[in-house]
Design an enzyme around this catalytic site. Structure first.
Site, PDB file in Angstrom:
ATOM      1  N   ASP A 193      -4.118  -0.548   1.566  1.00 58.11           N
ATOM      2  CA  ASP A 193      -3.835  -1.957   1.626  1.00 58.11           C
ATOM      3  C   ASP A 193      -4.862  -2.550   2.526  1.00 58.11           C
ATOM      4  O   ASP A 193      -5.135  -2.110   3.570  1.00 58.11           O
ATOM      5  CB  ASP A 193      -2.451  -2.450   1.971  1.00 58.11           C
ATOM      6  N   ASP A 238       2.585   0.498  -8.692  1.00 60.86           N
ATOM      7  CA  ASP A 238       2.610   0.923  -7.238  1.00 60.86           C
ATOM      8  C   ASP A 238       2.728   2.275  -7.328  1.00 60.86           C
ATOM      9  O   ASP A 238       3.005   3.155  -8.536  1.00 60.86           O
ATOM     10  CB  ASP A 238       3.283   0.124  -6.456  1.00 60.86           C
TER      11      ASP A 238
END
Ligand code: NAG
Ligand code: NAG
Ligand code: NAG
Length: 543
Positions: free
Chosen positions: A222, A156
């Site tokens: 996302d 991430d």
């Protein structure tokens, strides 16, 4: 339209020779597996990991190729151990990550771990504490993950800039270097570990190129949670300019699946799954498998659609044609020489839809419906069927006969009449476009040839649209232009982004419009009353 140009400064660094795909022995095909995040967020407990991993087996998903079982955020501790190694939160995982890896391996699955290429990981702990990130600890953390038996690393991008900057979609540093460092650290472990870059499409990873750095790279913010059709629309538009970067060993990652989760109808879940599969995105199930419906499960278990995703050629479908507010047509090649076509119904009702074979380059072909498995026989010119609201038609086409390609007369935008603020913009030595069309600006092309008969004409637009977004907007990762023929009412034409920068053309966006007169007597006016349109290079009109 000037907003994002500064990004170019940071993305132009050449990290590696173009075309050298990552050769780490894994991820040659898009990854398939499970990750709890979209259903369990960062709070997944050891017991939940055990239950859901067992469900992957009991539901038979492993036998279909869903072989990676990955943990996501929330597993880390807030401080490293006394030796400086990354370690876990003993409340969430009392038995520890190595024991979970063993549990997963004993089920016959591969184990995926998660970390972050920043100072801290993303999830909120409370107070001033943070979960551990790997920035500056890459060699140690990669060795730790390998020692635990990790087969996959999702990496991430929170706190990538510094300890106070949580998420930065326009960071003042090159994000790619963090991923190169971890790639090399993983390689140094000697354990094949699939590397999944999750920096949300920041600085256009497809063009670093991330294919030299990771086995997949997220292209967008996302998908959720919560799942929504608007999120799918945003992500589908965002992949338009980068489908050519997918290939064996390196794939565009459109984010984990929302199949099974609330927020999408069953038909939307079907469209989502088929599109993700055909664009060669990783297929990572991310729902509560204890509660999945038979319908959602059957979507995930469609072996014909899975076969498209896992096809040996590894090529993505590409954007072919948008009928604005009506339907999209995408297609791409498969290893056996056939073509997969995906048609998305943008309408919010069930309706009759005609798929024109010419939109994928054929005048005829033999078709199989990959959702139902039905053989449709030989299709000539078009195929009309009923599609559900936001449903999809997914066809495998064999024995295709090429349709004649249209030829166009091109009208350069800079030769048009500009008004209301529309202005030329030099892109480089060979390309000048017309910008500031829309929001009052208009571009009118005159003397356009309607041929001997006039009537309805096929137009081809070459444009630049760098207006990408990380959040849903009225037209997420697209802009609208209204096209008026001979002073007629402008017809809305919705154009996806052509890149994340303002210097890359989309060539040949097709739209058919009526109202042409015979001869070189026509005008075409481009406008948008309420927002900016793309910048235009030229408009072709079919001869
Ligand atoms: C962190 O980075 C942001 C820009 O990304 C900057 O505005 C901020 O001042 C930085 N904070 C520190 C403590 O360096
Ligand atoms: C998963 O589904 C089971 C069965 O419906 C339910 O008991 C459980 O609470 C669900 N877990 C989450 C995190 O939603
Ligand atoms: C100018 O930009 C166009 C569009 O991106 C590109 O195709 C072309 O190669 C560029 N030409 C030069 C000389 O850089």
């Amino acid at each position: 339209m000037l907003l994002w140009r500064t990004l170019e400064i940071f993305v132009s660094l050449s990290l590696l020779p173009v075309g050298s795909a990552l050769q780490n022995g894994v991820g040659v095909k898009p990854a398939m597996g499970y990750n709890p995040y979209n259903a369990f967020l960062c709070a997944t407990t050891e017991a939940q990991y055990h239950t859901v991993a067992q469900s992957v087996i009991s539901l038979g998903l492993n036998t279909l190729g869903y072989n990676y079982f990955n943990i996501d955020c929330g597993w880390q501790a807030t401080v490293r151990d006394s030796a400086g190694k990354i370690t876990w939160d003993t409340t969430i995982l009392p038995s520890g990550v190595p024991a979970l890896a063993t549990f997963v391996h004993n089920l016959g699955l591969k184990f995926g771990v998660y970390s972050d290429g920043g100072v801290f990981a993303c999830d909120f702990v409370g107070g001033t504490a943070h979960y551990l990130g790997s920035l500056g600890h890459e060699t140690s953390d990669a060795a730790t993950f390998a020692g635990w038996g990790a087969d996959y690393l999702k990496y991430d991008n929170c706190y990538a800039v510094n300890s106070t900057d949580f998420v930065d979609f326009n960071p003042p540093i090159s994000i790619g270097t963090h991923y190169v460092t971890m790639r090399d650290a993983l390689a140094a472990t000697g354990r094949p570990i699939l590397f999944s870059a999750c920096e949300w499409g920041v600085q256009d990873p497809a063009r670093w190129p991330a294919s030299a750095v990771a086995n997949s790279w997220r292209i967008s913010n996302d998908i959720g949670p919560p799942a929504s059709w608007d999120n799918l629309f945003r992500i589908i538009n965002q992949v338009v300019p980068i489908t050519q970067f997918a290939g064996p060993g390196g794939f565009n990652d459109l984010d984990m699946l929302e199949v099974g989760n609330s927020g999408l109808t069953a038909d939307e879940q079907q469209t989502h799954f088929a599109f993700w599969a055909a664009v060669k995105s990783p297929l990572i199930i991310s729902t509560n498998l204890s509660a999945i419906s038979a319908q959602s499960l059957s979507i995930l278990k469609n072996t014909r659609i899975i076969a498209v995703n896992q096809d040996a050629l590894g090529k993505s479908i590409a954007f072919k044609r948008r009928y604005t507010n009506d339907h999209d047509v995408w297609s791409g090649p498969l290893a056996d020489g056939s073509t997969v076509a995906v048609v998305i119904n943008w309408q919010t009702t069930s309706r009759s839809l005609t798929f024109n074979l010419a939109d994928v380059g054929f005048s005829s072909a033999t078709a199989t419906d990959l959702i139902t498995g039905a053989s449709l026989g030989k299709l000539t010119t078009s195929f009309t069927t009923t599609l559900a609201a936001h449903g999809a038609l997914v066809l495998k086409l064999t024995g295709g006969v090429a349709a004649p390609a249209p030829t166009f007369t091109f009208y350069p935008a800079t030769a048009g009449t500009l008004a209301g603020g529309a202005a030329p913009r030099v892109v480089n030595a060979s390309v000048t476009v017309v910008g500031f069309v829309g929001s009052g600006g208009t571009l009118t092309l005159s003397g356009v040839d309607g041929g001997a008969a006039g009537g309805t004409k096929l137009l081809a637009f070459d444009y630049i649209n760098g207006d990408f977004t990380f959040t849903n907007t009225a037209c997420s990762n697209c802009r609208n232009v209204f096209v008026g023929v001979n002073g007629g009412a402008g017809v809305q034409v919705q154009m996806p982004i052509s890149a994340q920068t303002w210097d890359i053309l989309f060539s040949g966006y097709l739209v058919e419009l009526p109202g042409f007169k015979p001869g070189k007597t026509n005008t075409i006016t481009l406008s948008n009353p309420s927002a900016f349109a793309p910048d235009f290079y030229r408009v072709g009109v079919a001869v």
